[in-house]
Design an enzyme around this catalytic site. Structure first.
Site, short mmCIF file in Angstrom:
data_model
loop_
_atom_site.label_atom_id
_atom_site.label_comp_id
_atom_site.label_asym_id
_atom_site.label_seq_id
_atom_site.Cartn_x
_atom_site.Cartn_y
_atom_site.Cartn_z
N SER A 178 0.89 -0.78 -0.34
CA SER A 178 -0.17 0.16 0.54
C SER A 178 0.80 1.00 0.67
CB SER A 178 -0.60 -0.10 1.36
OG SER A 178 -2.29 -1.22 1.24
N GLY A 224 5.81 -0.05 0.13
CA GLY A 224 6.54 0.71 0.19
C GLY A 224 6.97 -0.30 1.98
N ALA A 225 8.00 1.65 2.30
CA ALA A 225 8.30 1.96 3.70
C ALA A 225 8.44 3.01 3.85
CB ALA A 225 9.79 0.58 3.46
N LYS A 243 7.02 1.06 8.33
CA LYS A 243 5.76 1.40 7.69
C LYS A 243 4.68 1.44 7.95
CE LYS A 243 5.13 -2.29 4.73
NZ LYS A 243 5.03 -1.26 3.93
N GLY A 274 2.63 4.58 7.50
CA GLY A 274 2.61 5.93 7.60
C GLY A 274 1.48 6.15 6.93
N GLU A 316 -0.82 -5.75 5.36
CA GLU A 316 1.04 -5.42 5.19
C GLU A 316 1.59 -6.65 6.16
OE1 GLU A 316 1.59 -1.66 5.67
OE2 GLU A 316 1.74 -1.41 3.43
O1 DER Z 1 1.66 2.57 5.03
C1 DER Z 1 2.76 1.93 4.64
O2 DER Z 1 3.41 0.99 5.12
C2 DER Z 1 2.83 2.17 2.99
O3 DER Z 1 3.58 0.99 2.61
C3 DER Z 1 3.54 3.24 3.07
O4 DER Z 1 5.24 2.97 4.40
C4 DER Z 1 5.01 4.04 2.05
O5 DER Z 1 3.89 4.46 1.48
P1 DER Z 1 4.31 5.32 0.24
O6 DER Z 1 5.15 4.32 -0.52
O7 DER Z 1 3.05 6.20 -0.25
O8 DER Z 1 6.15 6.22 0.75
#
Ligand code: DER
Length: 233
Positions: free
Chosen positions: A29, A86-87, A98, A100, A107
């Site tokens: 996500s 993502g992270a 993770k 955010g 996830e």
């Molecule tokens: O919420 C999450 O874990 C997302 O993967 C986040 O960590 C990464 O979001 P971004 O790709 O918008 O930076």
């Protein structure tokens, strides 16, 4: 290079190096994973790539549907070939913050059911210690009935500041896809033993999941300012 471009090159390289036809793919996500799904859709068109996708949130599911990629789930396919996500931050030991985007529970579940967890990110996520760059706090998903006792317990035992994540376009707190609240643990001591902390937190009744992904990532791809890609494993 812009942040978006950096995300894009990392996502495309990771998809090309880690997704083969016939793969079961966990779809993370956030914003970076959008580029990964776009690349998957491109490859389906160009190479007739055969994949089935398991999303990690409402957003990820909508993204998979938008790109007409086949959906599946963990009860039909309990072991995935790869999860791409993502992270918010990656440290030098490949530990992650993770959540955010508030999707950490699904996830982590999907990542735990995947043979590989491949992280894609821009250069602002590449840190030596958790907390070096990401200041929004470690997300912790909690049952709404007990968020205050947990807030106080974390501050008492581990220090820092724990805040209930409030919604922006809605009065009140963020409600996750799973009906829970998110606490963000800020101003934490960066020298914690994160494996121990994570274990202790998960033993706390009412804590559903943490945004600490410790020892879970296989490899990370960072898009850098100069247009190159840094790989960390
Ligand atoms: O919420 C999450 O874990 C997302 O993967 C986040 O960590 C990464 O979001 P971004 O790709 O918008 O930076």
């Amino acid at each position: 290079m812009s942040l978006q471009e950096a995300k894009k090159i990392a996502a495309r390289q990771a998809v090309d190096e880690h997704v083969q036809s016939g793969n079961l793919v966990g779809i993370g996500s956030g914003s970076t994973v959008i580029f990964a799904v776009e690349r998957l859709a491109e490859r389906v068109k160009k190479e007739d790539l055969k994949v089935q996708c398991v999303p990690t949130s409402f957003q990820a599911r909508e993204l998979v549907i938008k790109h007409q990629l086949p959906l599946t789930d963990l009860n039909i396919n309990p072991l995935l070939d790869v999860c791409i996500d993502g992270a918010d931050e990656v440290d030098s030991n490949l530990n992650l913050i993770k959540g955010g985007g508030g999707c950490l529970l699904q996830e982590k579940i999907v990542a735990s059911c995947s043979k590989k967890l491949i992280i894609i990110a821009d250069y602002t996520k590449n840190s030596s210690k958790l907390g070096d760059q990401y200041k929004k706090g470690i997300p912790i998903e909690v049952s709404p009935m007990v968020y205050v006792p947990i807030q106080k317990k974390i501050e008492r035992l581990y220090g820092g500041k724990v805040e209930l994540r409030m919604a922006v376009m809605k009065a009140g707190p963020v409600i996750t896809d799973n009906g829970n609240f998110i606490l963000d643990w800020k101003e934490f001591n960066q020298d914690h033993d994160w494996k121990k902390i994570n274990t202790d937190l998960l033993l706390t009744p009412g804590i559903v999941e943490t945004g600490l992904f410790i020892g879970m990532a296989t490899k990370a791809y960072f898009g850098l300012k100069d247009g190159s890609i840094k790989k960390q494993e």
